[in-house]
Design a protein around this motif. Structure first.
Motif, PDB file in Angstrom:
ATOM      1  N   ALA A  64      -0.447  -3.535  -0.915  1.00  0.00           N
ATOM      2  CA  ALA A  64       0.392  -3.089  -2.031  1.00  0.00           C
ATOM      3  C   ALA A  64       1.758  -3.758  -1.968  1.00  0.00           C
ATOM      4  O   ALA A  64       2.409  -3.959  -2.988  1.00  0.00           O
ATOM      5  N   GLN A  65       2.179  -4.098  -0.752  1.00  0.00           N
ATOM      6  CA  GLN A  65       3.516  -4.670  -0.603  1.00  0.00           C
ATOM      7  C   GLN A  65       3.637  -5.973  -1.397  1.00  0.00           C
ATOM      8  O   GLN A  65       4.643  -6.208  -2.056  1.00  0.00           O
ATOM      9  N   ASN A 124       6.457   9.040  -0.887  1.00  0.00           N
ATOM     10  CA  ASN A 124       6.670   8.897   0.550  1.00  0.00           C
ATOM     11  C   ASN A 124       8.170   8.792   0.763  1.00  0.00           C
ATOM     12  O   ASN A 124       8.778   7.880   0.187  1.00  0.00           O
ATOM     13  N   ASP A 146       3.900   2.878  -7.878  1.00  0.00           N
ATOM     14  CA  ASP A 146       3.335   2.655  -6.544  1.00  0.00           C
ATOM     15  C   ASP A 146       2.302   3.756  -6.302  1.00  0.00           C
ATOM     16  O   ASP A 146       2.656   4.910  -6.094  1.00  0.00           O
ATOM     17  N   TYR A 167      -0.756   6.282  -2.454  1.00  0.00           N
ATOM     18  CA  TYR A 167      -1.220   7.583  -1.932  1.00  0.00           C
ATOM     19  C   TYR A 167      -2.002   8.411  -2.958  1.00  0.00           C
ATOM     20  O   TYR A 167      -2.389   9.551  -2.670  1.00  0.00           O
ATOM     21  N   SER A 213      -3.431  -0.179  -3.052  1.00  0.00           N
ATOM     22  CA  SER A 213      -4.146  -0.908  -1.988  1.00  0.00           C
ATOM     23  C   SER A 213      -5.161   0.010  -1.318  1.00  0.00           C
ATOM     24  O   SER A 213      -5.230   1.213  -1.607  1.00  0.00           O
ATOM     25  N   SER A 242      -4.889   0.314   1.886  1.00  0.00           N
ATOM     26  CA  SER A 242      -4.233   0.511   3.189  1.00  0.00           C
ATOM     27  C   SER A 242      -4.187   1.971   3.625  1.00  0.00           C
ATOM     28  O   SER A 242      -4.271   2.275   4.803  1.00  0.00           O
ATOM     29  N   LYS A 243      -4.020   2.878   2.652  1.00  0.00           N
ATOM     30  CA  LYS A 243      -3.880   4.285   3.029  1.00  0.00           C
ATOM     31  C   LYS A 243      -5.205   5.025   2.976  1.00  0.00           C
ATOM     32  O   LYS A 243      -5.279   6.200   3.320  1.00  0.00           O
ATOM     33  N   ARG A 269      -5.386  -5.788   4.598  1.00  0.00           N
ATOM     34  CA  ARG A 269      -4.370  -6.263   3.662  1.00  0.00           C
ATOM     35  C   ARG A 269      -4.957  -6.540   2.277  1.00  0.00           C
ATOM     36  O   ARG A 269      -4.761  -7.622   1.714  1.00  0.00           O
TER      37      ARG A 269
END
Ligand SMILES: Cc1ncc(COP(=O)(O)O)c(C=O)c1O
Length: 493
Positions: free
Chosen positions: A195-196, A270, A298, A301, A328, A330-331, A338
């Motif tokens: 996501a970054q 977050n 974003d 989550y 993403s 990622s969580k 990635r």
């Protein structure tokens, strides 16, 4: 077995004038006092306890109902009864004394670096980084799928992939958004490195050096750093601990400052774990689009919610294409892969160009693995268990903090995600004992790094995205001791 039964039965005195259900209540309370039952623990089922005590199921049920009424235990549908976190003081939503600050630059880079470094320290309990997947890692399933992908596609897996990412993965993501009502085509999605990277591309699409980006406050330090690295300025907008950004406050903020874009996690933020209602989210999109201000959403989550249903994406309400969604795996599955994505709205051309210039394409092997993971149905089953585990961990961690920290400490009650936001007394600066905590085998994220203006010095973020074990309990006891031992200034005694 027989002995165990006898022990149980001796705890009840059937000849006593005291009601049997009251004796069950006393039994549960004694178990709690002795530490045999801890907050978050599941109580024996009605049937099991009735068998052990040789009493009727309705009698046990009466005791459990009374304990529930007293707030000692809570019932979870189709799961059973759990001991509640009784003493945790919840961080209450307060009316803000401020709605926003002046645009600012970031000041605490070295502390952020130390928080990242602490994750990799051997023999240390890392509670400073939000990694929900830790609570229920799908590593074995993913390793199996990756081996199978490699055996079929070894050559292509090491080659460059399409700039936009694997078409099958994009199709699956488009399908998931369509299920929530978002009219999106797989060609409108760009796969990114986490996501970054999606957030970085989104920011570059809508703003330039010197521009002001509004963020929630407190805000995830990675976003603050990203905005600053792009030469933009962070504007903190007050965020309610439960409901997120207030739309009326935001209206005032954008009338006062030339905000170029907003970067918000309206579903689950977050570190607060706050969640706007779907209606508020819609009002926010309408307000921002009326003022031609892009919203970078974003969503990392959004799939780890504790409510009945997933919060709807802000993208759903966009009429002018000014909402850019970033997310993403990622969580939810594998931060190390990635793999993220971007729904660029009307900024598609620019987003594709920036992705191409920035990283050419995203690694194919993890993309294919995740595609197979989704298509096999395993991903959704995993998400279901992950959400349940995190919700359970959350309650347990709140109870543990309440047990070990001073009683004045207040703890957030997140709507999802994997972190708690803990407020200590105002004189405590949590960054002061960060190094000592690391020496004693535990890391956390000091509150200061969640604001470019150092607003949250007396706060700390603690992750419950962990595999629960005695080490975690000891780590919280250590942090509790450090907060309790923090010197009180003479004026506060
Ligand atoms: C709110 C938020 N946004 C974005 C990210 C970055 O996600 P990724 O690891 O997919 O780059 C994180 C990671 O911690 C996060 O907490």
């Amino acid at each position: 077995m027989y002995l165990e039964k006898l022990t149980f039965m001796r705890l009840l005195d059937k000849s006593s004038p005291e009601f049997l259900y009251q004796q069950i209540i006393d039994f549960v309370e004694k178990q709690e006092q002795s530490g045999a039952l801890r907050a978050g623990d599941k109580l024996p089922s009605l049937r099991k306890l009735s068998r052990q005590f040789e009493i009727s199921v309705p009698t046990v049920k009466q005791a459990y109902i009374e304990l529930e009424r007293q707030g000692t235990i809570s019932a979870r549908p189709q799961s059973g009864y759990y001991l509640k976190a009784k003493q945790a003081r919840t961080l209450k939503p307060m009316r803000a004394k401020w709605s926003c600050c002046e645009p600012a630059e970031v000041s605490c880079r070295s502390l952020i670096e130390q928080v990242y470094d602490a994750v990799h320290l051997p023999d240390s309990v890392a509670l400073g980084i939000s990694n929900p997947v830790n609570a229920h890692p799908p590593d074995k399933a993913l390793a199996r799928l990756m081996r199978s992908v490699l055996s079929k596609n070894a050559e292509k897996a090491v080659s460059y992939g399409p700039v936009n990412g694997d078409p099958k993965l994009r199709l699956n993501l488009a399908f998931r958004y369509q299920e929530q009502g978002v009219a999106i085509n797989h060609d409108d999605i760009i796969i990114t490195s986490g996501a970054q990277e999606a957030l970085s591309i989104a920011l570059q699409c809508v703003a330039q050096r010197g521009d002001i980006i509004a963020v929630e406050s407190p805000c995830y330090f990675g976003l603050i750093e990203l905005i600053e690295t792009l030469g933009m300025k962070v504007l903190e907008v007050y965020t309610c601990t439960e409901d997120g950004v207030c739309v009326e406050d935001l209206e005032k903020v954008i009338s006062k400052h030339p905000v170029k874009a907003c970067l918000f996690s309206t579903a689950i933020s977050n570190p607060l774990g706050s969640m706007m209602t779907d209606e508020q989210r819609q009002q926010m999109v309408t307000l921002l689009e009326k003022h031609d201000i892009p919203l970078i959403e974003d969503e990392v989550y959004s799939d780890i919610y504790f409510s009945e249903k997933r919060p709807l994406p802000a993208q759903l309400y966009s009429e002018k294409g000014l909402v850019i969604t970033c997310s993403s795996f990622s969580k939810t599955a594998a931060p190390g892969y990635r793999v993220g994505w971007l729904l660029p709205g009307k900024f598609e051309e620019a987003a594709k160009r920036i992705k191409r210039a920035q990283s050419c394409s995203t690694s194919m092997l993890p993309q294919w693995t995740l595609t197979d993971y989704i298509m096999s149905g395993e991903y959704d089953r995993h998400l279901h268990v992950l959400r349940k585990t995190l919700r359970y961990n959350c309650e347990r961690m709140r109870a543990l903090i309440a047990e070990h920290f001073p009683s004045e400490v207040c703890i957030s009650k997140p709507q999802g995600g994997s972190v708690l936001w803990v407020r200590c007394r105002s004189h405590v600066d949590t960054s002061h004992f960060f190094s000592t905590a690391i020496e004693q085998g535990v890391s956390f994220a000091p509150g200061q790094i969640f604001s470019p203006t150092g607003k949250y010095k007396n706060f700390m973020r603690i992750s419950y995205g962990v595999q629960w074990n005695a080490g975690v309990e000891q780590a919280i006891a250590t942090l509790g001791r450090l907060v309790s031992d923090y010197p009180v200034p003479v004026s506060k005694i």
